[in-house]
Motif scaffolding. Structure first.
Motif: not given
Lengths: 115, 115
Positions: A20-28, A66-71, A75-85
């Motif tokens: 899982k990779i997190e992406c955050r907008s810190l001041d907007f 394969k690439f699950l995205i949750n927003h 201020t937060l979106s996540t990308l999950t790479v499932t069963s990575a190869h």
């Protein structure tokens, strides 16, 4: 200025695990976030566009299971790479667009290495 | 189909001289264009934008010119500095639907400014 952070900055994992990779907008607040992938010596490739509270729109050829995205928030979106190869090894970059304008602010990127 | 093309993969200029980075596009629906600068293993940094209704935008040492009839834009950096050495991407922005936009990147041009 606007800042977008990504966590982790670097991750090494075994084949078959999920990352899982997190992406955050810190001041907007970002109603829209974008996920990109960059292969060595190649351009950024848009993977998907996510809007807060709704399903992501995936680009052609990108597997949504394969690439699950949750927003989940503005201020937060996540990308999950499932069963990575190993072929998923790449540099993943997110960007966020603030609610006020059209400029996108990029995160610093996450380097994923799948062994 | 590459909608945004940067035909020069690399460019080398002397410090103090002008750097001109070119970008061609085929999609007439781009609302505006962005230029980004990218250092290795980092996310892109936004430099300058130009609306499709303008033909020039200037910000300090950076000026972007847009020729809509030729579907061509260029980024001028003057005077060039060694710290400008990086990969430069141009991107066209289209409106997907209300509130959502997508970037289409060119393949990038590597600029090397020689001291």
């Amino acid at each position: 200025g606007a800042v977008v952070s990504q966590h982790p900055s670097r991750v090494i994992c075994k084949s078959g695990t999920s990352v899982k990779i997190e992406c955050r907008s810190l001041d907007f607040q970002a109603t829209t976030m974008f996920w990109y992938r960059q292969f060595p010596k190649q351009s950024l490739m848009l993977m998907a566009t996510s809007n807060e509270g709704s399903k992501a729109t995936y680009e052609q050829g990108v597997e949504k299971d394969k690439f699950l995205i949750n927003h989940a928030s503005l201020t937060l979106s996540t990308l999950t790479v499932t069963s990575a190869h190993p072929e998923d090894s790449s540099f993943y970059i997110c960007s966020a667009r603030d609610v006020a304008g059209g400029t996108q602010y990029f995160g610093p990127g996450t380097r994923l290495l799948v062994l | 189909d590459q909608q945004v093309k940067q035909n020069s993969p690399s460019l080398s200029v002397q410090e103090g001289r002008i750097s001109i980075l070119n970008c061609d596009y085929t999609n007439s629906m781009f609302d505006y264009f962005l230029w980004y600068k990218k250092y290795p293993a980092e996310g892109p940094t936004f430099l300058i934008s130009i609306s499709s209704i303008k033909d020039k935008n200037e910000d300090g040492r950076f000026t972007v010119f847009l020729n809509k009839s030729a579907k061509h834009l260029s980024l001028h950096i003057v005077p060039s500095q060694p710290g400008d050495s990086a990969v430069y991407f141009c991107a066209g922005v289209t409106r997907l639907d209300t509130g959502r936009r997508a970037l289409t990147f060119g393949s990038g041009t590597r600029l090397q400014v020689q001291p």
